[in-house]
Write an enzyme that holds these catalytic residues in place. Structure first.
Site, PDB file in Angstrom:
ATOM      1  N   ASP A  14       4.665  20.904   7.364  1.00 42.44           N
ATOM      2  CA  ASP A  14       5.830  21.749   7.504  1.00 42.44           C
ATOM      3  C   ASP A  14       6.315  21.245   6.073  1.00 42.44           C
ATOM      4  O   ASP A  14       7.070  21.940   5.480  1.00 42.44           O
ATOM      5  CB  ASP A  14       5.646  22.217   8.657  1.00 42.44           C
ATOM      6  CG  ASP A  14       6.254  20.956   9.418  1.00 42.44           C
ATOM      7  OD1 ASP A  14       5.563  20.498   9.266  1.00 42.44           O
ATOM      8  OD2 ASP A  14       7.581  20.797   9.649  1.00 42.44           O
ATOM      9  N   VAL A  73       7.916   7.923  16.300  1.00 42.08           N
ATOM     10  CA  VAL A  73       7.536   8.241  14.934  1.00 42.08           C
ATOM     11  C   VAL A  73       6.771   8.890  15.112  1.00 42.08           C
ATOM     12  O   VAL A  73       5.847  10.975  14.760  1.00 42.08           O
ATOM     13  CB  VAL A  73       7.414   7.326  14.085  1.00 42.08           C
ATOM     14  CG1 VAL A  73       7.166   8.057  12.869  1.00 42.08           C
ATOM     15  CG2 VAL A  73       8.368   6.332  14.274  1.00 42.08           C
ATOM     16  N   ARG A  94      -8.242  -0.371   4.415  1.00 43.01           N
ATOM     17  CA  ARG A  94      -7.915   0.934   3.695  1.00 43.01           C
ATOM     18  C   ARG A  94      -6.063  -0.223   3.660  1.00 43.01           C
ATOM     19  O   ARG A  94      -5.184   1.040   2.597  1.00 43.01           O
ATOM     20  CB  ARG A  94      -7.247   1.515   5.073  1.00 43.01           C
ATOM     21  CG  ARG A  94      -8.509   2.613   4.946  1.00 43.01           C
ATOM     22  CD  ARG A  94      -7.695   3.915   5.634  1.00 43.01           C
ATOM     23  NE  ARG A  94      -6.275   4.482   5.616  1.00 43.01           N
ATOM     24  CZ  ARG A  94      -5.658   4.865   5.920  1.00 43.01           C
ATOM     25  NH1 ARG A  94      -5.213   4.420   7.379  1.00 43.01           N
ATOM     26  NH2 ARG A  94      -4.829   4.514   5.100  1.00 43.01           N
ATOM     27  N   LYS A 132       0.983  -0.784  -0.145  1.00 43.52           N
ATOM     28  CA  LYS A 132      -0.119  -0.185   0.271  1.00 43.52           C
ATOM     29  C   LYS A 132       0.923   1.415   0.082  1.00 43.52           C
ATOM     30  O   LYS A 132       0.610   2.267  -0.733  1.00 43.52           O
ATOM     31  CB  LYS A 132      -1.047   0.155   1.366  1.00 43.52           C
ATOM     32  CG  LYS A 132      -1.612   1.493   1.152  1.00 43.52           C
ATOM     33  CD  LYS A 132      -2.520   1.412   2.696  1.00 43.52           C
ATOM     34  CE  LYS A 132      -1.632   1.651   3.987  1.00 43.52           C
ATOM     35  NZ  LYS A 132      -1.140   3.192   4.030  1.00 43.52           N
ATOM     36  N   ASN A 133       1.814   1.417   0.881  1.00 46.61           N
ATOM     37  CA  ASN A 133       2.492   2.339   0.798  1.00 46.61           C
ATOM     38  C   ASN A 133       3.755   2.666  -0.118  1.00 46.61           C
ATOM     39  O   ASN A 133       4.150   4.125  -0.370  1.00 46.61           O
ATOM     40  CB  ASN A 133       3.260   2.869   2.641  1.00 46.61           C
ATOM     41  CG  ASN A 133       2.338   2.690   3.475  1.00 46.61           C
ATOM     42  OD1 ASN A 133       1.203   2.764   3.227  1.00 46.61           O
ATOM     43  ND2 ASN A 133       2.861   2.746   4.851  1.00 46.61           N
ATOM     44  N   ARG A 191       0.358  14.848  12.931  1.00 47.45           N
ATOM     45  CA  ARG A 191       0.423  14.614  11.339  1.00 47.45           C
ATOM     46  C   ARG A 191       0.146  16.125  10.441  1.00 47.45           C
ATOM     47  O   ARG A 191      -0.205  16.217   9.339  1.00 47.45           O
ATOM     48  CB  ARG A 191      -0.058  13.647  10.867  1.00 47.45           C
ATOM     49  CG  ARG A 191       0.217  12.237  11.772  1.00 47.45           C
ATOM     50  CD  ARG A 191      -0.969  10.806  10.492  1.00 47.45           C
ATOM     51  NE  ARG A 191       0.258  10.285   9.446  1.00 47.45           N
ATOM     52  CZ  ARG A 191      -0.014   9.581   9.047  1.00 47.45           C
ATOM     53  NH1 ARG A 191      -1.031   8.374   8.878  1.00 47.45           N
ATOM     54  NH2 ARG A 191       0.567   9.169   7.784  1.00 47.45           N
ATOM     55  N   PRO A 192       1.289  17.283  10.972  1.00 46.89           N
ATOM     56  CA  PRO A 192       1.940  18.647   9.728  1.00 46.89           C
ATOM     57  C   PRO A 192       2.118  18.077   8.490  1.00 46.89           C
ATOM     58  O   PRO A 192       2.770  16.692   8.320  1.00 46.89           O
ATOM     59  CB  PRO A 192       2.475  18.817  10.679  1.00 46.89           C
ATOM     60  CG  PRO A 192       2.914  18.605  11.593  1.00 46.89           C
ATOM     61  CD  PRO A 192       2.385  16.900  12.281  1.00 46.89           C
ATOM     62  N   CYS A 199      -5.077  13.118  13.072  1.00 49.31           N
ATOM     63  CA  CYS A 199      -5.837  12.023  12.549  1.00 49.31           C
ATOM     64  C   CYS A 199      -5.922  10.774  13.498  1.00 49.31           C
ATOM     65  O   CYS A 199      -5.226  11.406  15.050  1.00 49.31           O
ATOM     66  CB  CYS A 199      -4.276  12.116  11.358  1.00 49.31           C
ATOM     67  SG  CYS A 199      -4.280   9.757  11.283  1.00 49.31           S
ATOM     68  N   ASP A 236       4.670   0.370  11.971  1.00 46.78           N
ATOM     69  CA  ASP A 236       3.243   0.538  11.471  1.00 46.78           C
ATOM     70  C   ASP A 236       3.370  -0.703  11.464  1.00 46.78           C
ATOM     71  O   ASP A 236       2.404  -1.563  11.723  1.00 46.78           O
ATOM     72  CB  ASP A 236       3.521   0.477   9.808  1.00 46.78           C
ATOM     73  CG  ASP A 236       3.061   1.758   9.718  1.00 46.78           C
ATOM     74  OD1 ASP A 236       2.549   2.987  10.320  1.00 46.78           O
ATOM     75  OD2 ASP A 236       3.289   1.425   8.183  1.00 46.78           O
TER      76      ASP A 236
HETATM   77  C1  LIG Z   1       0.835   6.438   2.807  1.00 50.77           C
HETATM   78  C2  LIG Z   1       1.940   6.155   3.878  1.00 50.77           C
HETATM   79  O1  LIG Z   1       3.447   5.523   3.625  1.00 50.77           O
HETATM   80  N1  LIG Z   1       1.767   5.993   4.883  1.00 50.77           N
HETATM   81  C3  LIG Z   1       2.981   5.682   6.161  1.00 50.77           C
HETATM   82  C4  LIG Z   1       3.596   7.180   5.758  1.00 50.77           C
HETATM   83  O2  LIG Z   1       3.013   8.188   6.990  1.00 50.77           O
HETATM   84  P1  LIG Z   1       4.176   9.808   6.406  1.00 50.77           P
HETATM   85  O3  LIG Z   1       4.654   9.718   4.632  1.00 50.77           O
HETATM   86  O4  LIG Z   1       2.568  10.701   6.650  1.00 50.77           O
HETATM   87  O5  LIG Z   1       4.375   9.574   7.620  1.00 50.77           O
HETATM   88  P2  LIG Z   1       6.323  10.549   7.848  1.00 50.77           P
HETATM   89  O6  LIG Z   1       7.446  10.151   8.117  1.00 50.77           O
HETATM   90  O7  LIG Z   1       5.887  12.109   7.232  1.00 50.77           O
HETATM   91  O8  LIG Z   1       5.178  10.756   9.811  1.00 50.77           O
HETATM   92  C5  LIG Z   1       6.628  10.595  10.745  1.00 50.77           C
HETATM   93  C6  LIG Z   1       6.249  11.775  11.528  1.00 50.77           C
HETATM   94  O9  LIG Z   1       7.249  13.434  11.297  1.00 50.77           O
HETATM   95  C7  LIG Z   1       5.988  14.054  11.223  1.00 50.77           C
HETATM   96  N2  LIG Z   1       5.834  15.116  10.328  1.00 50.77           N
HETATM   97  C8  LIG Z   1       6.131  14.441   8.973  1.00 50.77           C
HETATM   98  C9  LIG Z   1       5.837  15.362   8.121  1.00 50.77           C
HETATM   99  C10 LIG Z   1       6.197  16.451   7.809  1.00 50.77           C
HETATM  100  O10 LIG Z   1       5.688  17.974   7.091  1.00 50.77           O
HETATM  101  N3  LIG Z   1       6.357  17.001   9.567  1.00 50.77           N
HETATM  102  C11 LIG Z   1       6.163  16.581  10.649  1.00 50.77           C
HETATM  103  O11 LIG Z   1       5.731  17.208  11.491  1.00 50.77           O
HETATM  104  C12 LIG Z   1       4.529  13.618  11.612  1.00 50.77           C
HETATM  105  O12 LIG Z   1       3.402  13.978  12.352  1.00 50.77           O
HETATM  106  C13 LIG Z   1       5.003  11.947  12.421  1.00 50.77           C
HETATM  107  O13 LIG Z   1       4.592  12.049  13.845  1.00 50.77           O
HETATM  108  O14 LIG Z   1       4.906   6.990   6.747  1.00 50.77           O
HETATM  109  C14 LIG Z   1       4.724   6.404   7.988  1.00 50.77           C
HETATM  110  C15 LIG Z   1       5.973   6.745   9.623  1.00 50.77           C
HETATM  111  O15 LIG Z   1       6.886   5.142   8.656  1.00 50.77           O
HETATM  112  C16 LIG Z   1       4.452   5.188   8.244  1.00 50.77           C
HETATM  113  O16 LIG Z   1       3.593   4.496   9.445  1.00 50.77           O
HETATM  114  C17 LIG Z   1       3.284   5.009   7.750  1.00 50.77           C
HETATM  115  O17 LIG Z   1       2.531   3.831   6.998  1.00 50.77           O
HETATM  116  C1  LIG Z   2      -0.168   4.865   9.126  1.00 47.98           C
HETATM  117  C2  LIG Z   2      -0.433   4.122   7.529  1.00 47.98           C
HETATM  118  O1  LIG Z   2      -1.136   4.275   6.816  1.00 47.98           O
HETATM  119  P1  LIG Z   2      -1.535   5.917   6.539  1.00 47.98           P
HETATM  120  O2  LIG Z   2      -0.445   7.182   6.183  1.00 47.98           O
HETATM  121  O3  LIG Z   2      -2.219   5.909   5.665  1.00 47.98           O
HETATM  122  O4  LIG Z   2      -2.696   7.070   7.466  1.00 47.98           O
HETATM  123  C3  LIG Z   2      -0.077   2.595   7.844  1.00 47.98           C
HETATM  124  O5  LIG Z   2      -0.095   2.368   6.903  1.00 47.98           O
HETATM  125  O6  LIG Z   2       0.333   2.436   8.733  1.00 47.98           O
END
Ligand SMILES: CC(=O)N[C@H]1[C@@H](OP(=O)(O)OP(=O)(O)OC[C@H]2O[C@@H](n3ccc(=O)[nH]c3=O)[C@H](O)[C@@H]2O)O[C@H](CO)[C@@H](O)[C@@H]1O
Ligand SMILES: C=C(OP(=O)(O)O)C(=O)O
Length: 436
Positions: A125, A328, A398, A22-23, A122-123, A117, A306
């Protein structure tokens, strides 16, 4: 309301095949928007609700999308629209991944703000910081983020404060069509990043360094549709590995790539689980007794967040005290209360959870709080006394294809049922009035 009902007590045995990740597929489908010439053919695509959602997002942006037989064909050669509305972003946060492609292709993108969420705030920025460094003006208002660039994005040097998976992907996609070179430092190293970079390079991009901490992207003028097979889903694989270990089972998880699962394999082996590489997968043999271990979630190659809730299910059966620390996401412990409903001896202390095992697990009605929690609660039901009924299956759908069917094929006593919802007559007539 749909529920999964599990009756505990069966050892799992047999072979299960994992789907495409999925990811990996979500960013790859977002990247197909970069091709102004030719169709992209994406294979090994799982039939998940998130895939249907991203396909709708692409269609809404004026791409032509066909999904059949685990293959998605995308033709994004027409002029694209620029807006991803809230109805999609609300269902699936990964919808924001179209922003980098749209900005690179159109010079403009308007995407609904994802909002909160169940696992944290989950910002985004870091995504926006990258776009700004490449010359985009970013504005937030009325629930939308708007990014615009005069002419073409420009290559830039970007340092991520945290190796965010989504920011790495979004900025990487935007940089492929930028003028000049982009260097992104402190990037995510997940296998899904490597898969996306491989797809982009097949489209004609020039991305180097995927899987390391630094990405270097030389911008090109045009990208073309490409043919790509999605990597196997390491989290689905890990979930079935835990299922086998938990039930003292013996299961071959086909498609599990050991290099993608090294932290999970190391921790499961520490617990006393036997893991053997076999063919294109791994065989997992669960012992009668499991040892307690400590776990800390980290960006790849650290222990994946995850897999945190599924591992929690496994540690409930371990002898002794275990600690899980989530670094995380700031709020990914919503499932702990549900485990407690199943008589788990478990408590939250700040960003850690302390488990005293083995718990004497009992079936109960429990609610899924996110997709991995859904899977973890179902797994716990496999080793609980009596019936476990898991609700809110929209989360499960999902991320897992036919989860209960696959577990049943391994010998689990499990079914998915639809139960009529109780609606009070007064409320029913009120609803009818409203609809009249
Ligand atoms: C669709 C997908 O691939 N989802 C995965 C992706 O989510 P996703 O891409 O949302 O996860 P991120 O690695 O970006 O987020 C990790 C952490 O960084 C923080 N953060 C992120 C971006 C930003 O601009 N600012 C900030 O503060 C988030 O709030 C979180 O606490 O990676 C996560 C971490 O391995 C996984 O749990 C999710 O399953
Ligand atoms: C948190 C997950 O996905 P998403 O980033 O799509 O919410 C996940 O795959 O466990």
């Amino acid at each position: 309301m749909e529920k999964i009902i599990v009756r505990g007590g069966q050892r799992l045995n047999g072979t299960v095949k994992v789907e495409g990740a999925k990811n990996a597929v979500l960013p790859v489908l977002a990247a197909t928007l970069l091709a102004s010439d030719g169709k992209s053919v994406i294979r090994d695509v799982p039939t998940l609700s998130d895939v249907y959602t991203i396909n709708e997002v692409l269609r809404n942006l004026n791409a032509e999308v066909a999904f059949d037989n685990n293959t998605v064909v995308v033709d994004a050669s027409r002029v694209l629209k620029e807006e991803a509305p809230f109805e999609y972003v609300r269902k699936m946060r990964a919808s924001v991944l179209v922003m980098g492609s749209l900005l690179a292709r159109n010079g403009r993108a308007r995407v609904a703000l994802p909002g909160g969420c169940a696992i944290g705030s989950r910002p985004i920025d870091q995504h926006l910081k990258g776009f700004e460094a490449m010359g985009a003006k970013v504005k937030v208002g009325n629930g939308f983020i708007e990014a615009e660039v005069d002419g073409r994005l420009k290559g830039a040097k970007i340092y991520l404060d945290f190796p965010s998976v989504g920011a790495t992907e979004n900025i990487m996609m935007a940089a492929t069509l930028a003028k000049g070179t982009t260097v992104i430092e402190n990037v995510a190293k997940e296998p899904e990043i490597v898969d996306l970079a491989n797809f982009l390079n097949k489209m004609g991009a020039n991305v180097r360094g995927a899987g390391t901490g630094t990405l270097r992207i030389e911008g090109v003028d045009v990208l073309f549709g490409a043919d790509h097979n999605i990597i196997p889903d390491r989290i689905e694989a890990g979930t079935f590995m835990v299922a086998s270990a938990l039930t003292c089972g013996n299961v071959l998880v086909q498609g599990a790539v050991p290099e993608h699962l090294s932290s999970l394999i190391a921790k499961m082996e520490e617990m006393g689980v036997t893991i053997i590489e076999e063919g294109d997968g791994v065989r997992v043999i669960g012992p009668e007794k499991l040892k307690a271990v400590d776990i800390k979630t980290m960006p790849h190659p650290g222990f994946p967040t995850d897999m945190q809730s599924q591992m929690m299910a496994l540690l409930l059966r371990a002898e002794g005290t275990s600690m899980i620390t989530e670094t995380v996401f700031e709020n990914r412990f919503m499932h702990v209360e549900e485990f407690r409903r199943m008589n788990a001896d478990i408590k939250i202390e700040g960003r850690s959870v302390i488990l005293n095992g083995p718990s004497n697990l009992q079936g109960a009605e429990v609610t899924s709080t996110d997709l991995r929690a859904a899977a973890a609660l179902i797994l716990t039901g496999l080793v609980s006394e009596g019936n476990t009924r898991v609700t809110e299956l929209k989360h499960l759908d999902r991320g897992y294809v036919n989860f209960h069917g696959k577990l049943a094929s391994l010998g689990a006593d499990i079914e998915r049922v639809k139960e009529a919802e109780e609606v009070f007559p007064e409320v029913k007539s009120y609803i009818t009035d409203l609809n009249a």
